[in-house]
Design a protein around this motif. Sequence first.
Motif, PDB file in Angstrom:
ATOM      1  N   GLU A 138       2.980   8.578  19.521  1.00  0.00           N
ATOM      2  CA  GLU A 138       4.069   9.480  19.120  1.00  0.00           C
ATOM      3  C   GLU A 138       3.530  10.808  18.619  1.00  0.00           C
ATOM      4  O   GLU A 138       4.042  11.872  18.909  1.00  0.00           O
ATOM      5  CB  GLU A 138       4.875   8.845  17.977  1.00  0.00           C
ATOM      6  N   GLN A 139       2.467  10.708  17.823  1.00  0.00           N
ATOM      7  CA  GLN A 139       1.849  11.897  17.237  1.00  0.00           C
ATOM      8  C   GLN A 139       1.004  12.650  18.261  1.00  0.00           C
ATOM      9  O   GLN A 139       0.419  13.659  17.944  1.00  0.00           O
ATOM     10  CB  GLN A 139       0.948  11.486  16.078  1.00  0.00           C
ATOM     11  N   SER A 140       0.914  12.078  19.468  1.00  0.00           N
ATOM     12  CA  SER A 140       0.024  12.543  20.538  1.00  0.00           C
ATOM     13  C   SER A 140      -1.401  12.837  20.045  1.00  0.00           C
ATOM     14  O   SER A 140      -1.964  13.892  20.281  1.00  0.00           O
ATOM     15  CB  SER A 140       0.616  13.746  21.304  1.00  0.00           C
ATOM     16  N   VAL A 141      -1.909  11.868  19.297  1.00  0.00           N
ATOM     17  CA  VAL A 141      -3.327  11.904  18.897  1.00  0.00           C
ATOM     18  C   VAL A 141      -3.962  10.631  19.457  1.00  0.00           C
ATOM     19  O   VAL A 141      -3.333   9.580  19.466  1.00  0.00           O
ATOM     20  CB  VAL A 141      -3.479  11.871  17.357  1.00  0.00           C
ATOM     21  N   SER A 142      -5.194  10.757  19.896  1.00  0.00           N
ATOM     22  CA  SER A 142      -5.855   9.539  20.387  1.00  0.00           C
ATOM     23  C   SER A 142      -6.306   8.685  19.224  1.00  0.00           C
ATOM     24  O   SER A 142      -6.755   9.190  18.196  1.00  0.00           O
ATOM     25  CB  SER A 142      -7.084   9.886  21.236  1.00  0.00           C
ATOM     26  N   LEU A 143      -6.151   7.394  19.444  1.00  0.00           N
ATOM     27  CA  LEU A 143      -6.599   6.444  18.436  1.00  0.00           C
ATOM     28  C   LEU A 143      -8.024   6.037  18.829  1.00  0.00           C
ATOM     29  O   LEU A 143      -8.250   5.492  19.893  1.00  0.00           O
ATOM     30  CB  LEU A 143      -5.669   5.231  18.483  1.00  0.00           C
ATOM     31  N   ILE A 144      -8.997   6.375  18.001  1.00  0.00           N
ATOM     32  CA  ILE A 144     -10.366   6.040  18.424  1.00  0.00           C
ATOM     33  C   ILE A 144     -10.944   4.837  17.676  1.00  0.00           C
ATOM     34  O   ILE A 144     -12.007   4.357  17.998  1.00  0.00           O
ATOM     35  CB  ILE A 144     -11.320   7.243  18.319  1.00  0.00           C
ATOM     36  N   GLY A 145     -10.233   4.380  16.682  1.00  0.00           N
ATOM     37  CA  GLY A 145     -10.741   3.179  16.014  1.00  0.00           C
ATOM     38  C   GLY A 145      -9.614   2.408  15.363  1.00  0.00           C
ATOM     39  O   GLY A 145      -8.702   2.994  14.771  1.00  0.00           O
ATOM     40  N   LEU A 146      -9.627   1.107  15.546  1.00  0.00           N
ATOM     41  CA  LEU A 146      -8.599   0.279  14.919  1.00  0.00           C
ATOM     42  C   LEU A 146      -9.244  -1.072  14.629  1.00  0.00           C
ATOM     43  O   LEU A 146      -9.545  -1.829  15.541  1.00  0.00           O
ATOM     44  CB  LEU A 146      -7.409   0.118  15.865  1.00  0.00           C
ATOM     45  N   LYS A 147      -9.507  -1.317  13.372  1.00  0.00           N
ATOM     46  CA  LYS A 147     -10.262  -2.538  13.071  1.00  0.00           C
ATOM     47  C   LYS A 147      -9.642  -3.268  11.889  1.00  0.00           C
ATOM     48  O   LYS A 147      -9.392  -2.677  10.838  1.00  0.00           O
ATOM     49  CB  LYS A 147     -11.708  -2.151  12.735  1.00  0.00           C
ATOM     50  N   GLN A 148      -9.339  -4.513  12.127  1.00  0.00           N
ATOM     51  CA  GLN A 148      -8.774  -5.309  11.043  1.00  0.00           C
ATOM     52  C   GLN A 148      -9.906  -5.914  10.213  1.00  0.00           C
ATOM     53  O   GLN A 148     -10.796  -6.567  10.741  1.00  0.00           O
ATOM     54  CB  GLN A 148      -7.919  -6.433  11.623  1.00  0.00           C
ATOM     55  N   GLU A 149      -9.849  -5.628   8.923  1.00  0.00           N
ATOM     56  CA  GLU A 149     -10.857  -6.260   8.051  1.00  0.00           C
ATOM     57  C   GLU A 149     -10.377  -7.648   7.707  1.00  0.00           C
ATOM     58  O   GLU A 149      -9.270  -7.830   7.242  1.00  0.00           O
ATOM     59  CB  GLU A 149     -11.028  -5.440   6.761  1.00  0.00           C
ATOM     60  N   GLU A 150     -11.237  -8.624   7.952  1.00  0.00           N
ATOM     61  CA  GLU A 150     -10.864  -9.996   7.617  1.00  0.00           C
ATOM     62  C   GLU A 150     -10.646 -10.066   6.113  1.00  0.00           C
ATOM     63  O   GLU A 150     -11.367  -9.464   5.352  1.00  0.00           O
ATOM     64  CB  GLU A 150     -12.018 -10.930   7.988  1.00  0.00           C
ATOM     65  N   ASN A 151      -9.661 -10.838   5.744  1.00  0.00           N
ATOM     66  CA  ASN A 151      -9.550 -11.115   4.329  1.00  0.00           C
ATOM     67  C   ASN A 151     -10.687 -12.082   4.049  1.00  0.00           C
ATOM     68  O   ASN A 151     -10.579 -13.276   4.209  1.00  0.00           O
ATOM     69  CB  ASN A 151      -8.210 -11.761   4.012  1.00  0.00           C
ATOM     70  N   SER A 152     -11.804 -11.481   3.711  1.00  0.00           N
ATOM     71  CA  SER A 152     -13.050 -12.214   3.894  1.00  0.00           C
ATOM     72  C   SER A 152     -13.122 -13.455   3.024  1.00  0.00           C
ATOM     73  O   SER A 152     -12.553 -13.536   1.943  1.00  0.00           O
ATOM     74  CB  SER A 152     -14.228 -11.309   3.614  1.00  0.00           C
ATOM     75  N   LEU A 153     -13.844 -14.424   3.563  1.00  0.00           N
ATOM     76  CA  LEU A 153     -14.056 -15.672   2.851  1.00  0.00           C
ATOM     77  C   LEU A 153     -14.697 -15.408   1.491  1.00  0.00           C
ATOM     78  O   LEU A 153     -14.384 -16.061   0.509  1.00  0.00           O
ATOM     79  CB  LEU A 153     -14.952 -16.575   3.692  1.00  0.00           C
ATOM     80  N   GLU A 154     -15.583 -14.398   1.485  1.00  0.00           N
ATOM     81  CA  GLU A 154     -16.233 -14.072   0.216  1.00  0.00           C
ATOM     82  C   GLU A 154     -15.225 -13.659  -0.840  1.00  0.00           C
ATOM     83  O   GLU A 154     -15.360 -14.008  -2.008  1.00  0.00           O
ATOM     84  CB  GLU A 154     -17.254 -12.941   0.399  1.00  0.00           C
ATOM     85  N   ARG A 159      -0.762  -3.511  13.605  1.00  0.00           N
ATOM     86  CA  ARG A 159      -1.605  -2.788  14.558  1.00  0.00           C
ATOM     87  C   ARG A 159      -0.832  -2.186  15.739  1.00  0.00           C
ATOM     88  O   ARG A 159      -1.051  -1.026  16.088  1.00  0.00           O
ATOM     89  CB  ARG A 159      -2.743  -3.683  15.042  1.00  0.00           C
ATOM     90  N   PRO A 160       0.138  -2.947  16.337  1.00  0.00           N
ATOM     91  CA  PRO A 160       0.923  -2.330  17.420  1.00  0.00           C
ATOM     92  C   PRO A 160       1.676  -1.094  16.945  1.00  0.00           C
ATOM     93  O   PRO A 160       1.750  -0.078  17.656  1.00  0.00           O
ATOM     94  CB  PRO A 160       1.889  -3.437  17.826  1.00  0.00           C
ATOM     95  N   GLU A 161       2.195  -1.174  15.725  1.00  0.00           N
ATOM     96  CA  GLU A 161       2.934  -0.038  15.157  1.00  0.00           C
ATOM     97  C   GLU A 161       2.036   1.186  15.060  1.00  0.00           C
ATOM     98  O   GLU A 161       2.452   2.301  15.388  1.00  0.00           O
ATOM     99  CB  GLU A 161       3.438  -0.398  13.748  1.00  0.00           C
ATOM    100  N   ILE A 162       0.827   0.968  14.597  1.00  0.00           N
ATOM    101  CA  ILE A 162      -0.108   2.081  14.441  1.00  0.00           C
ATOM    102  C   ILE A 162      -0.426   2.686  15.805  1.00  0.00           C
ATOM    103  O   ILE A 162      -0.477   3.906  15.983  1.00  0.00           O
ATOM    104  CB  ILE A 162      -1.397   1.628  13.728  1.00  0.00           C
ATOM    105  N   PHE A 163      -0.568   1.809  16.785  1.00  0.00           N
ATOM    106  CA  PHE A 163      -0.880   2.269  18.133  1.00  0.00           C
ATOM    107  C   PHE A 163       0.242   3.161  18.658  1.00  0.00           C
ATOM    108  O   PHE A 163       0.014   4.256  19.156  1.00  0.00           O
ATOM    109  CB  PHE A 163      -1.082   1.050  19.054  1.00  0.00           C
ATOM    110  N   ARG A 164       1.486   2.662  18.482  1.00  0.00           N
ATOM    111  CA  ARG A 164       2.648   3.442  18.947  1.00  0.00           C
ATOM    112  C   ARG A 164       2.753   4.763  18.179  1.00  0.00           C
ATOM    113  O   ARG A 164       3.019   5.811  18.746  1.00  0.00           O
ATOM    114  CB  ARG A 164       3.937   2.638  18.759  1.00  0.00           C
TER     115      ARG A 164
END
Lengths: 312, 242
Positions: free
Chosen positions: A279-295, A270-275
């Motif tokens: 770098e690309q000078s685009v705003s990051l408007i969503g960053l969500k980690q999907e749990e490796n769900s219990l299901e 996630r930090p890498e994606i943020f950086r």
Amino acid sequence: MSLQLKNLTKTYGSQKAVNAISFDIKEGEIVGFLGPNGAGKSTTMKIATCYVPPTSGEAWVGGFNVAEKPMRVKQITGYLPEHNPLYLDLYVHEYLTFVGKLYGLTGQKLKGRVKEIVDLCGLTPEQNKRIETLSKGYRQRVGLAQALIHDPKILILDEPTSGLDPNQLVEIRKLIKMISQQKTVLFSTHIMQEVQALCDRVIVINKGKIVADDKLEFILKAHATGSVIVVQFEGKIDEVKLKSLPGVKEILTMESFSYKVIADGTVDVRPEIFRFASEQSVSLIGLKQEENSLENIFRDLTITPAMHEKED
Amino acid sequence: MLQVLSKEFNGFLNSLIAYIVIGVFLTAIGLLMWVFPDTAVLDYGYADMDTLFLLGPYVFIFLVPAITMRSFAEEKKAGTIELLLTKPLDDWDIILGKFLANFFLVIVALFPTLLYYYTIYVLGNPAGNIDTPGVIGSYIGIAFLAAAFCAIGILASSITRNQIVAFLLASFFCFLSFLGFDSVSTLNLWSSEALFIKQLGILYHYDSMRKGLLDTRDIIYFLSIVFLTLSITKVILGSRQW
């Protein structure tokens, strides 16, 4: 008091409902018994409560063999069967008194115990109602109350939370958590979150066989297959560069400027994606980690073995 | 056992079943005994209670199964049998508890007919001209008959989870054991064995008790029927263990 199963097998006709399972639950442990419907959970519990005898193997409950000393086993065990059967035409108070008498409680002791358990299970406002007029959540409480009336050392609960609404679910879980102090508890469920909320050890059963028996966190770790991150950018980005970020295995385009990044799970990307976004000078408007769900793990444990069998 | 007995009996009293059973029985027997000219005792000429003890069993053939049908069938259907069987109770505790609760209800239904005895006692000419020992024997006989029918009803109820099926089976078996052997024995096929076949049926033993003749053989016969039927029930109840 402990609960031990040794090579327990139960066959119905030609079908093996439970196939040579063994486990050992120590005194004071709370164990989740997990598996899809028809995996053999209920059968195992029915054997441990002396309702059906095993075809072969042994079940020891609190040091008593269920085949030899069923009365002793029944006396120290509290059992909530699947679907929570109740005498609907009895009143709550009347029913609990009846069950108390079956366990040999009498007189003042019985009275005190019924009052205590009514309070404990939050049934006080409903105690003078007929059971058939109660909501499902309260019926479940009555079911728990009857299993607890004689202060059993061992508690066996078969799907205590099935069919409840989310609020009732939370309440019943809280109740189970509270009453299960200083008791050996085995409860079955097919909801992973439940195990997470209530206990740390879990036994997973599938097609009559145990496929996992460990602490939940170890099972989670063992089945961590990487993480999935959903990212959304405000504008266009360089997809090739995104893919070449360290730790990223693959990216899937979802819609415009939105990607599913699959990481190998070794590092947090996630930090890498943020950086990368800055770098690309685009705003990051969503960053969500999907749990490796219990299901997913549940599916992993209970479906894959069957597929392997087919391949064999 | 007492816990199961009292719960079952209270269950009858708290639902309509008890009152309907008692009401139907007393209405039917009362009409036969006092109103319908064919069977009424008033114009009969003899101060006895034969109407009650001759026709009572036929009313019981329908009434007793109606009481017993829910015993196990309902518990199986609702799943509560699992609760009961995982409590520290012997199978016999459950069976006897249920049997006795049903039996007591029938006895309670019989109880008001003591008034008939008093009425006939008073109406007799001269007053009191009634065969009291005979009546006592008949009451004991009908109590044993009720016990046998209750046991048969409990057995029928343990076979199925459907109450209607339990009722029909119980009625059929009650009828068969009461009259069946007697009827079969009249066939010419086995005339030499006729008495033996007749003795297998309830009617033979009930009849001698009805006349006020308390023979230990008859009592043993009824107790054996009850014991045998309840033992089969126990096997069926335990069949989850096969």
